[in-house]
Write a protein that holds these residues in place. Structure first.
Motif, PDB file in Angstrom:
ATOM      1  N   GLN A  22      -2.815  -6.826  -4.481  1.00  0.00           N
ATOM      2  CA  GLN A  22      -1.692  -7.373  -3.722  1.00  0.00           C
ATOM      3  C   GLN A  22      -0.397  -7.301  -4.524  1.00  0.00           C
ATOM      4  O   GLN A  22       0.664  -6.954  -3.991  1.00  0.00           O
ATOM      5  CB  GLN A  22      -1.991  -8.816  -3.320  1.00  0.00           C
ATOM      6  N   VAL A  25       0.775  -3.702  -4.574  1.00  0.00           N
ATOM      7  CA  VAL A  25       1.254  -3.358  -3.237  1.00  0.00           C
ATOM      8  C   VAL A  25       2.643  -3.939  -2.990  1.00  0.00           C
ATOM      9  O   VAL A  25       3.535  -3.265  -2.463  1.00  0.00           O
ATOM     10  CB  VAL A  25       0.261  -3.860  -2.168  1.00  0.00           C
ATOM     11  N   TYR A  41       0.415   1.725   1.269  1.00  0.00           N
ATOM     12  CA  TYR A  41       0.523   0.417   0.626  1.00  0.00           C
ATOM     13  C   TYR A  41       0.140  -0.697   1.604  1.00  0.00           C
ATOM     14  O   TYR A  41      -0.548  -1.658   1.232  1.00  0.00           O
ATOM     15  CB  TYR A  41       1.944   0.184   0.111  1.00  0.00           C
ATOM     16  N   LEU A  44      -3.566  -0.871   1.871  1.00  0.00           N
ATOM     17  CA  LEU A  44      -4.140  -1.524   0.691  1.00  0.00           C
ATOM     18  C   LEU A  44      -3.954  -3.035   0.762  1.00  0.00           C
ATOM     19  O   LEU A  44      -4.845  -3.807   0.380  1.00  0.00           O
ATOM     20  CB  LEU A  44      -3.495  -0.983  -0.583  1.00  0.00           C
ATOM     21  N   ARG A  45      -2.797  -3.464   1.249  1.00  0.00           N
ATOM     22  CA  ARG A  45      -2.548  -4.909   1.391  1.00  0.00           C
ATOM     23  C   ARG A  45      -3.549  -5.524   2.365  1.00  0.00           C
ATOM     24  O   ARG A  45      -4.067  -6.616   2.127  1.00  0.00           O
ATOM     25  CB  ARG A  45      -1.120  -5.143   1.865  1.00  0.00           C
TER      26      ARG A  45
END
Length: 214
Positions: A22, A25, A41, A44-45
């Protein structure tokens, strides 16, 4: 703010990895210009939020609202704690949940470390204090049970009580001075550990104390 209350998830490596993802990101979203990388991104978050949800049973939507809603480079929060002594005993506050800790709390954006210590002590104990010496600056990951989804830097300050009296408030139900050998068992270990209290005793008893830092 996400607080992790399940004891089985305290200092959990999966949570630690999710928090690190986090953080990366958040920095990436703050500086990246490429729309495709921005989408990566964001994905991924979402994965990081799902990891936290899996380990804590907090709904993903709530995690996304609190954990994934900041912007800019992610930095740790500052927590200030006061060490106040009387006749060789240290002052602890009795929290609403039944645990004990050194008086203190998050550093407000309009406060310095010293002024925040004074403010927090007044709110939790009713006492006016004078900050005298910096005891330690610690990364709580190395010293405390971690139950927040962000980093915390803890600052311990030796203070002298000047006036005031305890008034029950929304945070604390009482105060008590404790001898070094008779500390309470039910400490709020995410805020204050035995080792941190004993460190404060060492600083109080040593006029040549060198500030400890990680």
């Amino acid at each position: 703010m996400i607080t992790i209350r399940n004891a089985n998830t305290m200092n959990d490596k999966i949570l630690e990895w999710a928090i690190r993802i986090q953080s990366i990101v958040q920095a990436g979203l703050a500086y990246e210009q490429n729309i495709y990388d921005i989408e990566r991104y964001k994905e991924l978050r979402s994965i990081a939020a799902e990891m936290v949800s899996e380990r804590t049973e907090i709904p993903v939507a709530k995690i996304c609202d609190l954990f994934c809603n900041e912007s800019g480079y992610q930095t740790p929060k500052i927590d200030t704690r006061a060490a106040i002594f009387e006749d060789g005993k240290i002052l602890l506050v009795h929290e609403n949940n039944g645990t004990w800790s050194l008086p203190g709390g998050w550093c407000d954006v309009d406060q310095s470390v010293a002024s925040n210590v004074v403010k927090e002590v007044k709110e939790e104990t009713g006492f006016d204090v004078l900050p005298e010496r910096l005891i330690a600056v610690q990364d709580w990951r190395k010293h405390n049970v971690c139950n927040y989804a962000f980093g915390v830097i803890k600052i311990f300050v030796l203070c002298k009580e000047t006036s005031g009296a305890f008034v029950e408030n929304i945070e604390t139900t009482g105060i008590q001075y404790f001898d070094q050998s008779k500390l309470p068992k039910n400490l709020a270990v995410e805020k204050t550990t035995d080792e941190q209290i004993l460190m404060c005793f060492d600083a109080y008893n040593d006029r040549n104390w060198n500030t400890q830092f990680d």
